[in-house]
Design a protein around this motif. Structure first.
Motif, mmCIF file in Angstrom:
data_model
loop_
_atom_site.group_PDB
_atom_site.id
_atom_site.type_symbol
_atom_site.label_atom_id
_atom_site.label_comp_id
_atom_site.label_asym_id
_atom_site.label_seq_id
_atom_site.Cartn_x
_atom_site.Cartn_y
_atom_site.Cartn_z
ATOM 1 N N TYR A 1 -16.584 19.205 -30.410
ATOM 2 C CA TYR A 1 -15.848 19.298 -31.679
ATOM 3 C C TYR A 1 -14.395 19.748 -31.496
ATOM 4 N N TRP A 2 -13.966 19.926 -30.247
ATOM 5 C CA TRP A 2 -12.551 20.178 -29.964
ATOM 6 C C TRP A 2 -11.812 18.883 -29.670
ATOM 7 N N ALA A 3 -12.380 17.765 -30.064
ATOM 8 C CA ALA A 3 -11.849 16.440 -29.735
ATOM 9 C C ALA A 3 -10.401 16.265 -30.183
ATOM 10 N N SER A 4 -10.049 16.765 -31.363
ATOM 11 C CA SER A 4 -8.686 16.554 -31.855
ATOM 12 C C SER A 4 -7.666 17.322 -31.028
ATOM 13 N N GLY A 5 -8.073 18.436 -30.418
ATOM 14 C CA GLY A 5 -7.179 19.162 -29.523
ATOM 15 C C GLY A 5 -6.901 18.361 -28.263
ATOM 16 N N VAL A 6 -7.925 17.672 -27.768
ATOM 17 C CA VAL A 6 -7.760 16.788 -26.616
ATOM 18 C C VAL A 6 -6.814 15.651 -26.971
ATOM 19 N N LYS A 7 -7.022 15.070 -28.136
ATOM 20 C CA LYS A 7 -6.187 13.950 -28.571
ATOM 21 C C LYS A 7 -4.726 14.362 -28.675
ATOM 22 N N GLU A 8 -4.451 15.514 -29.303
ATOM 23 C CA GLU A 8 -3.066 15.962 -29.460
ATOM 24 C C GLU A 8 -2.424 16.233 -28.096
ATOM 25 N N THR A 9 -3.187 16.839 -27.193
ATOM 26 C CA THR A 9 -2.662 17.123 -25.858
ATOM 27 C C THR A 9 -2.258 15.841 -25.144
ATOM 28 N N MET B 1 0.842 -1.194 0.000
ATOM 29 C CA MET B 1 0.000 0.000 0.000
ATOM 30 C C MET B 1 0.883 1.252 0.000
ATOM 31 N N LYS B 2 0.596 2.183 -0.891
ATOM 32 C CA LYS B 2 1.366 3.417 -0.973
ATOM 33 C C LYS B 2 0.860 4.392 0.074
ATOM 34 N N THR B 3 1.802 4.947 0.851
ATOM 35 C CA THR B 3 1.418 5.878 1.911
ATOM 36 C C THR B 3 1.764 7.322 1.580
ATOM 37 N N ASP B 4 2.738 7.545 0.702
ATOM 38 C CA ASP B 4 3.087 8.913 0.324
ATOM 39 C C ASP B 4 1.955 9.535 -0.481
ATOM 40 N N SER B 5 1.734 10.819 -0.243
ATOM 41 C CA SER B 5 0.681 11.520 -0.972
ATOM 42 C C SER B 5 1.052 11.634 -2.446
ATOM 43 N N PRO B 6 0.198 11.176 -3.356
ATOM 44 C CA PRO B 6 0.539 11.215 -4.783
ATOM 45 C C PRO B 6 0.503 12.629 -5.361
ATOM 46 N N HIS B 7 1.203 12.796 -6.468
ATOM 47 C CA HIS B 7 1.230 14.059 -7.209
ATOM 48 C C HIS B 7 0.275 13.940 -8.397
ATOM 49 N N ILE B 8 -0.725 14.813 -8.447
ATOM 50 C CA ILE B 8 -1.731 14.791 -9.507
ATOM 51 C C ILE B 8 -1.514 16.000 -10.418
ATOM 52 N N LEU B 9 -1.380 15.744 -11.698
ATOM 53 C CA LEU B 9 -1.250 16.815 -12.692
ATOM 54 C C LEU B 9 -2.586 17.000 -13.410
ATOM 55 N N CYS B 10 -3.105 18.228 -13.410
ATOM 56 C CA CYS B 10 -4.350 18.549 -14.104
ATOM 57 C C CYS B 10 -4.028 19.376 -15.346
ATOM 58 N N ILE B 11 -4.625 19.011 -16.477
ATOM 59 C CA ILE B 11 -4.303 19.679 -17.741
ATOM 60 C C ILE B 11 -5.572 20.113 -18.469
ATOM 61 N N ASN B 12 -5.574 21.383 -18.880
ATOM 62 C CA ASN B 12 -6.615 21.918 -19.753
ATOM 63 C C ASN B 12 -6.070 21.886 -21.178
ATOM 64 N N PRO B 13 -6.677 21.130 -22.099
ATOM 65 C CA PRO B 13 -6.071 20.880 -23.412
ATOM 66 C C PRO B 13 -6.209 22.038 -24.394
ATOM 67 N N TRP B 14 -5.505 21.892 -25.509
ATOM 68 C CA TRP B 14 -5.617 22.844 -26.614
ATOM 69 C C TRP B 14 -7.007 22.820 -27.242
ATOM 70 N N ILE B 15 -7.326 23.887 -27.933
ATOM 71 C CA ILE B 15 -8.491 23.955 -28.806
ATOM 72 C C ILE B 15 -8.029 23.808 -30.246
ATOM 73 N N HIS B 16 -8.666 22.952 -31.018
ATOM 74 C CA HIS B 16 -8.520 22.895 -32.468
ATOM 75 C C HIS B 16 -9.832 23.400 -33.061
ATOM 76 N N ASP B 17 -9.787 24.487 -33.816
ATOM 77 C CA ASP B 17 -11.045 25.048 -34.308
ATOM 78 C C ASP B 17 -10.760 26.023 -35.444
ATOM 79 N N PHE B 18 -11.844 26.454 -36.079
ATOM 80 C CA PHE B 18 -11.747 27.462 -37.140
ATOM 81 C C PHE B 18 -11.670 28.865 -36.545
ATOM 82 N N ALA B 19 -12.183 29.033 -35.343
ATOM 83 C CA ALA B 19 -12.127 30.310 -34.639
ATOM 84 C C ALA B 19 -12.315 30.021 -33.160
ATOM 85 N N ALA B 20 -11.637 30.802 -32.318
ATOM 86 C CA ALA B 20 -11.797 30.648 -30.872
ATOM 87 C C ALA B 20 -11.365 31.940 -30.188
#
Length: 451
Positions: free
Chosen positions: A120-128, A1-20
């Motif tokens: 419709y920003w799915a490809s930005g999520v995928k690239e990220t 069992m792991k007792t050390d507090s884990p490190h969590i990275l949160c990421i907001n991905p890129w947008i792929h779009d015609f305009a934003a």
């Protein structure tokens, strides 16, 4: 069992779009998750691929009076199936090399959370996620958010995420962290996490302070919506209506204003004025009494029938600066389709109440839906003219076909694209359910009518 507090990275991905553009758009769900984990003693990092204030940004950063502004962008290849359209497609957000450097700079995470917004920003999520996996191939990635919830099967198939979750993420946290980090959750850390369908006041304020700069603060006083409009997925994403207390919301606004100097606040609510005497009015009165110098915006639109004389007066005195109304159409007949939120007399009364309260024309806008399956574009133009005659700015809201909505099957049937193949084909810039060149030209002409 792991007792050390884990490190969590949160990421907001890129947008792929015609305009934003940054129209008060922040990953509120992800930052709420980050706040919960941080409160419970876990180490949390945040990388925002849409960061307009990245430390490596050398260009002069444009910030409008209300905190909004343009994203950095670079043109990329058009998506598969759209190679021949006469439009430019771009990645919006920080440079890829900045993301790569940021990933190297932080301590290696034990688990990575990635959020998603527009379907419709799915490809930005995928690239990220691909870049994240290149940096940390052995670190699990959990994908959540709107795209993940509405296009669950596609997100599972098209991204490298190790786990895709639907709906609010709070009640998944204990199980996810134990599964991927081995960290046992006992009474001293995460076992007392508030149920995602429980008391919203028990949740900590979203971790907006993890950003490089807080240009504005999104505020959510409730989750869910009492209406079930055919084009909207709100009732699917949040089946129950839950409210925060006015006191809790006021404390959050006060927190960001006093401790971080935040002046602009954008309400993300679908139902801000519903049961207003019990909730919104109490909040507005507290804001007025506090004499805080703050400004409020309603990009998600207000329910018109709830804008009484008292509501308009309190909003004006509380510091509301940008009012958007959920009108959708000026067809007030009994055969009106798509929604039934407002009657004709309620619309005119709401406008009168706002003007009497002191709101100016430039502050008021009414959303009108455009590009619906089988829609007569002439009716959109009629609605625009009628709204302009009231002294309010008509704002065209271009229709995006959304899975799990009552209108989805009709959109699939009417669309010139295979909407089931990839979410990118639902992009409202493409007007996916408008098949006539005459109608497309008409819409292009309409864009200039409300300026």
């Amino acid at each position: 069992m792991k007792t050390d507090s884990p490190h969590i990275l949160c990421i907001n991905p890129w947008i792929h779009d015609f305009a934003a553009f940054d129209f008060w758009a922040k990953p509120l769900g992800l930052l709420s998750i980050a706040a919960i984990l941080r409160e419970k003693g876990l180490k949390v990092s945040f990388i925002d691929c849409l960061d307009r204030f990245h430390p490596k940004e050398s260009k002069k950063i444009k910030v409008l009076w209300d905190g909004r502004g343009p994203f950095r962008k670079i043109e990329i290849n058009l998506p598969k199936g759209l190679e021949n359209i006469d439009k430019k497609f771009s990645r919006y957000g920080i440079k890829p090399q900045w993301l790569a450097a940021d990933l190297k700079k932080i301590k290696k995470p034990d688990l990575i959370f990635v959020t998603s917004l527009m379907t419709y920003w799915a490809s930005g999520v995928k690239e990220t996620i691909e870049m994240v996996k290149a940096a940390y191939p052995d670190v699990p990635v959990v994908l959540g958010g709107i795209y993940a919830s509405l296009c669950y099967a596609h997100a599972n198939k098209d991204t490298l995420a190790d786990l895709v979750i639907k709906g609010p993420g709070e009640h998944h946290l204990k199980k996810i962290i134990k599964k991927f980090t081995g960290f046992e959750l006992d009474g001293s850390n995460l076992s007392d996490l508030p149920d995602a369908y429980g008391d919203l006041d028990a949740l900590p304020f979203p971790a907006l302070d993890l950003q490089n700069k807080i240009a504005y603060a999104p505020i959510l006083t409730s989750r869910g919506c009492p209406f079930s409009c055919e084009y909207c997925a709100s009732s699917y994403l949040e089946p129950e209506i839950r409210r925060r207390s006015p006191e809790n919301v006021f404390r959050e606004i006060e927190h960001w204003y006093q401790n971080y100097g935040v002046k602009n606040f954008a309400f993300y609510d679908d139902a801000l004025l519903v049961n207003a005497r019990q909730y919104a009015f109490v909040l507005f009165e507290k804001i007025i009494a506090s004499k805080m110098d703050v400004w409020f915006h309603t990009p998600n639109a207000l329910h018109i029938k709830e804008i009484t004389t008292q509501a308009a007066d309190l909003m004006f005195r509380a510091g509301f600066k940008t009012i958007r109304l959920g009108l959708e159409t000026t067809d007030f007949s009994g055969t009106r389709n798509h929604d039934g939120k407002v009657a004709e007399n309620e619309f005119y009364m709401a406008i009168e109440n706002l003007k009497v309260a002191g709101f100016e024309k430039k502050q008021l806008g009414a959303y009108l839906l455009c590009g619906l399956p089988g829609q007569n574009i002439d009716e959109v133009e009629i609605s625009m003219h009628l709204v302009k005659q009231t002294g309010v700015q008509p704002v065209l809201a271009y229709y995006t076909p959304i899975p799990h909505t009552p209108m989805w099957e009709s959109a699939v049937k009417h669309s010139k694209f295979d909407l089931l193949e990839h979410p990118v084909f639902t992009n409202n810039t493409l007007f996916p359910c408008v098949n006539s060149e005459i109608d497309l030209k008409h819409i292009s002409q309409l864009k200039n009518l409300w300026i």
